[in-house]
Enzyme design. Structure first.
Site, PDB file in Angstrom:
ATOM      1  N   PRO A  78      54.758  41.207  40.476  1.00  0.00           N
ATOM      2  CA  PRO A  78      55.189  41.577  39.119  1.00  0.00           C
ATOM      3  C   PRO A  78      55.069  40.403  38.136  1.00  0.00           C
ATOM      4  CG  PRO A  78      56.689  42.512  40.724  1.00  0.00           C
ATOM      5  CD  PRO A  78      55.721  41.670  41.494  1.00  0.00           C
ATOM      6  N   THR A  85      45.999  48.104  46.302  1.00  0.00           N
ATOM      7  CA  THR A  85      45.067  49.181  46.614  1.00  0.00           C
ATOM      8  C   THR A  85      45.121  49.461  48.116  1.00  0.00           C
ATOM      9  OG1 THR A  85      43.645  48.608  44.770  1.00  0.00           O
ATOM     10  CG2 THR A  85      42.620  49.837  46.564  1.00  0.00           C
ATOM     11  N   GLU A 141      34.389  39.089  46.772  1.00  0.00           N
ATOM     12  CA  GLU A 141      34.935  40.297  46.174  1.00  0.00           C
ATOM     13  C   GLU A 141      34.326  40.526  44.788  1.00  0.00           C
ATOM     14  OE1 GLU A 141      39.201  40.286  46.152  1.00  0.00           O
ATOM     15  OE2 GLU A 141      39.304  41.749  44.528  1.00  0.00           O
TER      16      GLU A 141
HETATM   17  C1  LIG Z   1      42.741  49.471  39.868  1.00  0.00           C
HETATM   18  C2  LIG Z   1      43.392  48.175  40.237  1.00  0.00           C
HETATM   19  C3  LIG Z   1      43.417  47.796  41.571  1.00  0.00           C
HETATM   20  C4  LIG Z   1      44.033  46.611  41.952  1.00  0.00           C
HETATM   21  N1  LIG Z   1      44.095  46.286  43.284  1.00  0.00           N
HETATM   22  C5  LIG Z   1      44.764  45.160  43.657  1.00  0.00           C
HETATM   23  C6  LIG Z   1      44.909  44.830  45.040  1.00  0.00           C
HETATM   24  O1  LIG Z   1      44.435  45.535  45.920  1.00  0.00           O
HETATM   25  N2  LIG Z   1      45.609  43.732  45.389  1.00  0.00           N
HETATM   26  C7  LIG Z   1      46.144  42.904  44.434  1.00  0.00           C
HETATM   27  O2  LIG Z   1      46.729  41.914  44.804  1.00  0.00           O
HETATM   28  N3  LIG Z   1      46.023  43.185  43.122  1.00  0.00           N
HETATM   29  C8  LIG Z   1      45.351  44.290  42.710  1.00  0.00           C
HETATM   30  N4  LIG Z   1      45.235  44.593  41.371  1.00  0.00           N
HETATM   31  C9  LIG Z   1      45.877  43.723  40.405  1.00  0.00           C
HETATM   32  C10 LIG Z   1      44.908  42.887  39.592  1.00  0.00           C
HETATM   33  O3  LIG Z   1      44.325  41.902  40.383  1.00  0.00           O
HETATM   34  C11 LIG Z   1      45.675  42.335  38.401  1.00  0.00           C
HETATM   35  O4  LIG Z   1      46.011  43.417  37.582  1.00  0.00           O
HETATM   36  C12 LIG Z   1      44.892  41.315  37.625  1.00  0.00           C
HETATM   37  O5  LIG Z   1      44.695  40.162  38.389  1.00  0.00           O
HETATM   38  C13 LIG Z   1      45.563  40.962  36.310  1.00  0.00           C
HETATM   39  O6  LIG Z   1      46.894  40.607  36.481  1.00  0.00           O
HETATM   40  P1  LIG Z   1      48.052  41.269  35.572  1.00  0.00           P
HETATM   41  O7  LIG Z   1      47.854  42.736  35.667  1.00  0.00           O
HETATM   42  O8  LIG Z   1      49.331  40.739  36.013  1.00  0.00           O
HETATM   43  O9  LIG Z   1      47.711  40.847  34.110  1.00  0.00           O
HETATM   44  P2  LIG Z   1      48.027  39.446  33.398  1.00  0.00           P
HETATM   45  O10 LIG Z   1      47.579  38.340  34.259  1.00  0.00           O
HETATM   46  O11 LIG Z   1      49.443  39.461  32.971  1.00  0.00           O
HETATM   47  O12 LIG Z   1      47.094  39.532  32.136  1.00  0.00           O
HETATM   48  C14 LIG Z   1      47.407  40.216  30.932  1.00  0.00           C
HETATM   49  C15 LIG Z   1      46.326  39.905  29.905  1.00  0.00           C
HETATM   50  O13 LIG Z   1      46.276  38.509  29.650  1.00  0.00           O
HETATM   51  C16 LIG Z   1      45.001  37.991  29.929  1.00  0.00           C
HETATM   52  N5  LIG Z   1      45.085  36.670  30.513  1.00  0.00           N
HETATM   53  C17 LIG Z   1      45.880  36.274  31.518  1.00  0.00           C
HETATM   54  N6  LIG Z   1      45.639  34.999  31.842  1.00  0.00           N
HETATM   55  C18 LIG Z   1      44.675  34.563  31.007  1.00  0.00           C
HETATM   56  C19 LIG Z   1      44.000  33.327  30.828  1.00  0.00           C
HETATM   57  N7  LIG Z   1      44.254  32.280  31.617  1.00  0.00           N
HETATM   58  N8  LIG Z   1      43.045  33.253  29.865  1.00  0.00           N
HETATM   59  C20 LIG Z   1      42.778  34.331  29.081  1.00  0.00           C
HETATM   60  N9  LIG Z   1      43.383  35.507  29.214  1.00  0.00           N
HETATM   61  C21 LIG Z   1      44.327  35.624  30.151  1.00  0.00           C
HETATM   62  C22 LIG Z   1      44.405  38.962  30.911  1.00  0.00           C
HETATM   63  O14 LIG Z   1      42.984  38.873  30.931  1.00  0.00           O
HETATM   64  C23 LIG Z   1      44.921  40.265  30.403  1.00  0.00           C
HETATM   65  O15 LIG Z   1      44.126  40.710  29.341  1.00  0.00           O
HETATM   66  C24 LIG Z   1      44.620  45.770  40.967  1.00  0.00           C
HETATM   67  C25 LIG Z   1      44.550  46.149  39.624  1.00  0.00           C
HETATM   68  C26 LIG Z   1      43.946  47.333  39.256  1.00  0.00           C
HETATM   69  C27 LIG Z   1      43.918  47.707  37.815  1.00  0.00           C
END
Ligand SMILES: Cc1cc2nc3c(=O)[nH]c(=O)nc-3n(C[C@H](O)[C@H](O)[C@H](O)COP(=O)(O)OP(=O)(O)OC[C@H]3O[C@@H](n4cnc5c(N)ncnc54)[C@H](O)[C@@H]3O)c2cc1C
Lengths: 381, 241
Positions: free
Chosen positions: A130, A160, A244
């Site tokens: 989270p 996933t 990946e």
């Molecule tokens: C369909 C789906 C399947 C998934 N499957 C898995 C899985 O199997 N296992 C797993 O562990 N995770 C999984 N994920 C999670 C996924 O890896 C994360 O959603 C992703 O890494 C982004 O993290 P967050 O959602 O917390 O967004 P955040 O990191 O909070 O990002 C929010 C926004 O800020 C931007 N941002 C954040 N940091 C930076 C930076 N340094 N520079 C510029 N912009 C930035 C992001 O690009 C985004 O636009 C899945 C996600 C989806 C949508």
């Protein structure tokens, strides 16, 4: 440079084409609406050999090189409209199988790989939490050694295959003070005491790929289920994340190719003002751009896989391929809807679903912003 | 127990109209291959040998058979249009060389629908035969086979002594899908190529096919404006009123 497939590659790719179009055609509208994972299709893919493509023969795989593997997955995406199934398979292959292939002990590989290859086991990867997404290594889940066991506490999100997984690769901190260098990886089996996989997450697209939250409450994991050394987690994650990124969207290239063909057919059939809409320059241009996106995506995918097969570092190539394919896929779907007019927006035409399925690709395996960060850093910025 | 499965390469009967028909294993022969595999899987057969007669182009169907699980294959290199009697004589020579306990083959090929080779082969060898079979069980330490035959009147169950010819009907089984591991294993399996001369059999067809014509195509209809026009044209052009 030779762009031709060998006879053996062609034979294999033809077989995948046939398999996908004959064995993996089923009603997707209901499955998508009700978020149904097709277990039977998963098993068929395993029996046919999809999941084991990149795994060596001694562990039940087919020992195919990266380029043959991604090309086979591309054929899967072309023939099988279940993007959720394709995504679940790809997540399983690149985020569970590949880390195990590279970092597993002999005993771990013998125990899990044959089942992960033949479709009897489902794997997944639990990194995101989270409060740690893009900044994955700031994770909070802990693993504390207690005799011959580790005790895990914390939670993971967006996993996933989580709700259907038999084994999950879980990242947790064994030494908070060391930060990223204190992260370790564990193979956590379904049914482990203190593990809760029951929380499903509802989502916009790839709805037929189950996703869940995972909770660890004094979850016991035997020491022999630690993958690699203590503290090697972030290094292993970065390495398999390169695979990946480079490969997880292989099927999407096939999906785009199918969409392109659907649009060409429709543009030739649909008439307005007494002519095919494809004769309108603005429609034709969309299809031309679509073709350009498919071809450039395919070339970047193949190039990345080709280089990986020659054991070159593909950190940059993988990020570029991921960025190119995901953004092209979303644009292709938008254009496909536009070309189909109002029909494209309607569920029955099965194009709006493609857009919903595509959008997540700009988020998982590193968001588009993160890929751009990588590319910028590799360019010395 | 060794099983010999003769199979024929035919144009894909399920290819859509207009599509360039690629060749496939005759569906009834594919059922025979599947049954041989199942017999081997339940431990009653030790070797399955596939044989086909044709030009090198049929190697693709041979590889499909090997990929399904046939152990080795023989191609009788002959590109002539042979009739069922010539085919049966070639197969007899091969059966004498290979000495299988069972020859399992399709009841007919879907391209010419001759439905003769199994019967002729049994006649030439003087072996018992069970045709149109939808179930096979081996009895008495594999010296006899009990076969269910699909007839117009119902299912007839017969017992025949081995060696024997068994020809397969549609309902015997559903052939498996060729998997990638099967395909990879097939690459390592031997295909023996031999011609009639080497086999010591001299055949020439007794029948000649004069022509093959597809049924006449239906042409597109026309849309008429009114019932009056329909009546007029039925009277004047079609002359049916
Ligand atoms: C369909 C789906 C399947 C998934 N499957 C898995 C899985 O199997 N296992 C797993 O562990 N995770 C999984 N994920 C999670 C996924 O890896 C994360 O959603 C992703 O890494 C982004 O993290 P967050 O959602 O917390 O967004 P955040 O990191 O909070 O990002 C929010 C926004 O800020 C931007 N941002 C954040 N940091 C930076 C930076 N340094 N520079 C510029 N912009 C930035 C992001 O690009 C985004 O636009 C899945 C996600 C989806 C949508």
């Amino acid at each position: 440079m030779d762009f031709a497939w060998s006879d053996q590659q062609r034979e294999l790719l033809d077989a995948v084409d046939r398999f996908a179009s004959e064995q993996l055609r089923y009603d997707m509208i209901e499955n998508d609406r009700n978020a149904v994972f097709n277990h039977d299709a998963w098993k068929k893919c395993g029996g046919f050999g999809i999941q084991g493509l990149p795994v060596s023969e001694e562990y039940g795989g087919l020992a195919q090189d990266p380029i043959t593997t991604v090309a086979a997955l591309e054929r899967l995406g072309y023939g099988c409209k279940d993007n959720g199934l394709n995504f679940s398979i790809n997540a399983h292959m690149w985020t569970a199988i590949i880390p195990l292939v590279y970092n597993g002990s002999e005993a771990q590989k013998k125990k899990y790989l044959p089942g992960l290859c033949d479709g009897s086991l489902i794997g997944g990867n639990a990194m995101s939490e989270p409060n740690s997404g893009s900044d994955a290594f700031s994770l909070a889940t802990t693993a504390v050694r207690k005799g011959a066991k580790y005790i895990l506490n914390g939670s993971k999100i967006f996993v996933t295959n989580g709700p259907i997984a038999d084994v999950l690769l879980v990242f947790a901190s064994t030494d908070k003070a060391k930060g990223a260098a204190g992260i370790s990886a564990f193979l956590v089996e379904k049914g482990s005491p203190g593990l809760d996989l029951s929380h499903k997450i509802e989502k916009m697209g790839v709805r037929t790929s189950p996703m869940g939250e995972v909770f660890f409450e004094d979850c016991e994991v035997p020491e022999e289920n630690r993958l690699g050394k203590e503290g090697a987690g972030s290094w292993m994650f970065t390495r398999s994340m390169t695979w990946e990124r480079g490969c997880i969207l292989a099927a999407s290239v096939g999906t785009m190719q199918r969409l392109l063909e659907t649009c060409i057919r429709y543009a030739n059939e649909r008439k307005q003002n007494g002519q095919s809409i494809g004769k309108f320059q603005q429609v034709a241009t969309k299809i031309v751009d679509m073709k350009m996106r498919v071809e450039s995506s395919r070339h970047m995918l193949y190039h990345c896989a080709w280089a990986a097969g020659r054991r070159k570092a593909v950190y940059l190539e993988a990020a570029m391929a991921k960025l190119q394919i995901s953004e092209s896929w979303v644009r292709c779907c938008e254009d496909a809807i536009q070309i189909h007019g109002g029909y494209g927006y309607m569920t029955e035409y099965e194009i709006e679903r493609e857009l919903r399925d595509a959008i997540g690709s700009k988020l998982y395996s590193g968001t588009s912003e993160v890929q751009r960060n990588i590319i910028a850093s590799m360019l010395g910025l | 127990m060794k099983i010999l499965v003769p199979f024929k390469s035919v144009p894909d009967p399920y290819a859509g109209a207009g599509a360039a028909a690629k060749s496939v294993i005759n569906p009834f022969d594919e059922i025979a291959i599947e049954e041989a595999l199942r017999i081997r899987e339940r431990g009653e057969a030790t070797e399955i040998v596939g044989v086909t007669i044709g030009a090198p182009a049929v190697d693709e169907q041979i590889r499909s058979a090997l990929a399904m699980g046939v152990d080795r294959a023989i191609r009788i290199d002959d590109s002539r249009a042979l009739d069922p009697y010539a085919i049966s004589r070639i197969l007899r020579t091969l059966v004498e060389r290979e000495a299988p306990q069972v020859v399992l083959m399709g009841k007919q090929a879907v391209d010419d629908d001759s439905n003769q080779v199994g019967q002729m082969l049994a006649g030439l060898l003087g072996w018992p035969q069970a045709t149109f079979v939808s179930k096979i069980e081996f009895l008495d330490n594999k010296t006899r086979a009990q076969c269910s035959r699909e007839t117009d009147g119902g299912i007839e169950v017969i017992a025949i002594s081995l060696p024997a010819i068994i020809t397969t009907d549609l309902r015997l089984n559903e052939p498996r899908y060729v998997s990638l591991p099967g395909l990879m294993k097939a690459r390592k399996k031997p295909i023996e190529v031999i011609n009639c001369e080497q086999l010591g059999v001299n055949v020439h067809p007794l029948t000649t096919t004069l022509s093959v014509a597809s049924p006449p195509r239906r042409t597109a209809g026309t849309r008429l404006e009114s019932v009056e026009e329909l009546v007029t044209r039925l009277k004047q052009e079609a002359k049916v009123l």
